[in-house]
Write a protein that holds these residues in place. Sequence first.
Motif: not given
Length: 571
Positions: A412-422, A450-455
């Motif tokens: 979830l941290k990876d997903e949040l970092d990616n969404v924060a960048n976006y 799984p990857r790309f569930i928030l973006q």
Amino acid sequence: MRRCLRWFMNLRIMQKMIVGYVFIIVLPTLVLSLLFYNHLYQSAVEESERSRQQYLEQAQSEVAIDINELESVHSLFQQNTLVIQYLEKTYPSSSEEIYTFTEHVLPLFTYISASQSLIKSVRLYKKEEPMNPIFNMVYSYADLGGSDPRIRELRAGEGLWIHRMEKGVPSFRYYKKIHTRYYLKEAGMIEIVLNEKEFYRQFEAWSGSDAVVTVEIDGRYYRLRGDATLEPTVGKPTSRVQDLIEVLEPSVRVYIDKPLSNGVRIQWRNLFFGAILAYLVILTSLYYSLATSIARRIKSLAKHIRLAKTNRFDRFEAEAYADEIGYLISSYNILIFNIDELVNKVHKAELRQKEAAFIALQSQINPHFIYNTLEGIRMTAELNGDTDAAEMAYTLGLILRYNLSGQANGTLKDELDNVANYLSMYKKRLGSRFRYRLQVEPELERIPCPRFILQPIVENCIVHGFKDKLGDTAITIRIEGEAELVLVTVEDNGTGIAPARLSTMQRYFHGELERMEIEASGLGIGMQNIYERLKAFYGPASTIRMENGPSGGTICTLVLAAKGDGKGEAE
């Protein structure tokens, strides 16, 4: 009839076997047993009647012999010359008559009294009138008085039994004439009085103590008492079994009412029904053992089949027999094995399909995202200068690196970092008109996902939610725990989702619509892909909650069946 058949068909198999046992075995057995018992009892009664009839004939012949012996007393007098001479002679004095009687006739009376217990008394009536009655043994014809006129009308060799009422009970007497030698003329008459008590006592001995002996005389009935005397009664016996003896004269009948012994009847009945009961107990035990052995195997199989509703396709373990139930069990196990294989194949095919959809989504997202990012960099460079452009370029590099890493899963941290960048890139573009906020419980950041569930959700908020939005826009992302679940919520203040479309999405996420139906409704591939991947990764308890906010906007919540222990449950 149809209702009864329907009721029977709805019974459980054990209940059906019990009902069948009662109606097919128990009731017919009882009915046939009662009929057979009645037949045997009737045969026993008839056999008893035949035996008693034989005994009765023997008794009647003995009565006839006794009566003949009584009547044969007449011959003792008729064939005695001295008695004949005494009867036909007229004596000049009473002393001479008494002497002759005592010397020649009295010994005969004494002999009869000693040898014949059925005789109460014997009298002689002289044709020639005696001087005086002698010892109450010899009387004159005139003493017959008003006796039955049939007595005087008797012919030579004829005898007559008559009865007289004395103190309310009958007394029986036998009369027969005595003639001179060669039956030339009538010399006198003999009267034999029957000893009724001794006579009736014979019937009591023949019939037994449990019998009722009734004597009919001229249509009147007398019951024999225990002391061998008669007492008047009303009517003849009414029981079914009666023995009849005609004695002494045609108007005298003796009824012997002796039913089959109650003791014998009860003993016979108890023995018969005891045997039937023992037979039913043994038969019931055997039938119950057989029925339970069959029903137990069927009930166990039915119980195991119900487990298939919970998606448990375990093999049914039971001892194999070569009967129909054994064949059913083996066929069921083969079917369960085939279903399990098919389910596994379908599951693997779905995973491959989801993975292909995920790759297709990446290929769809990356060009669009790169285009928007580059456009943002261009606009920022024109408006603010090189520092912001460098920062956006750095952020873009992080995003591209995450997208193109090729890993399927992360945290979830990876997903949040990616969404924060976006989102930071988007804020560079909109400035103060857009704001975002991340609220995360630190212990939940390490949960695998799984990857790309928030973006894709965040992108939907920007592309669709803010499309017609005037004024400031905002996105809030919260990650929090609830019992054994993790809730990831994405909330915006956009225009929301149309009610019809929202209802379709909710029905799909609740499992009420199939994938083909949701695709026909126009729901995007992004949300379908996220929903299917969550189910595959976290299990069937995971889902998506979609709703419009109370003051506008959309609230999308990912329900993950995993808590922040650092260990995911990938399937």
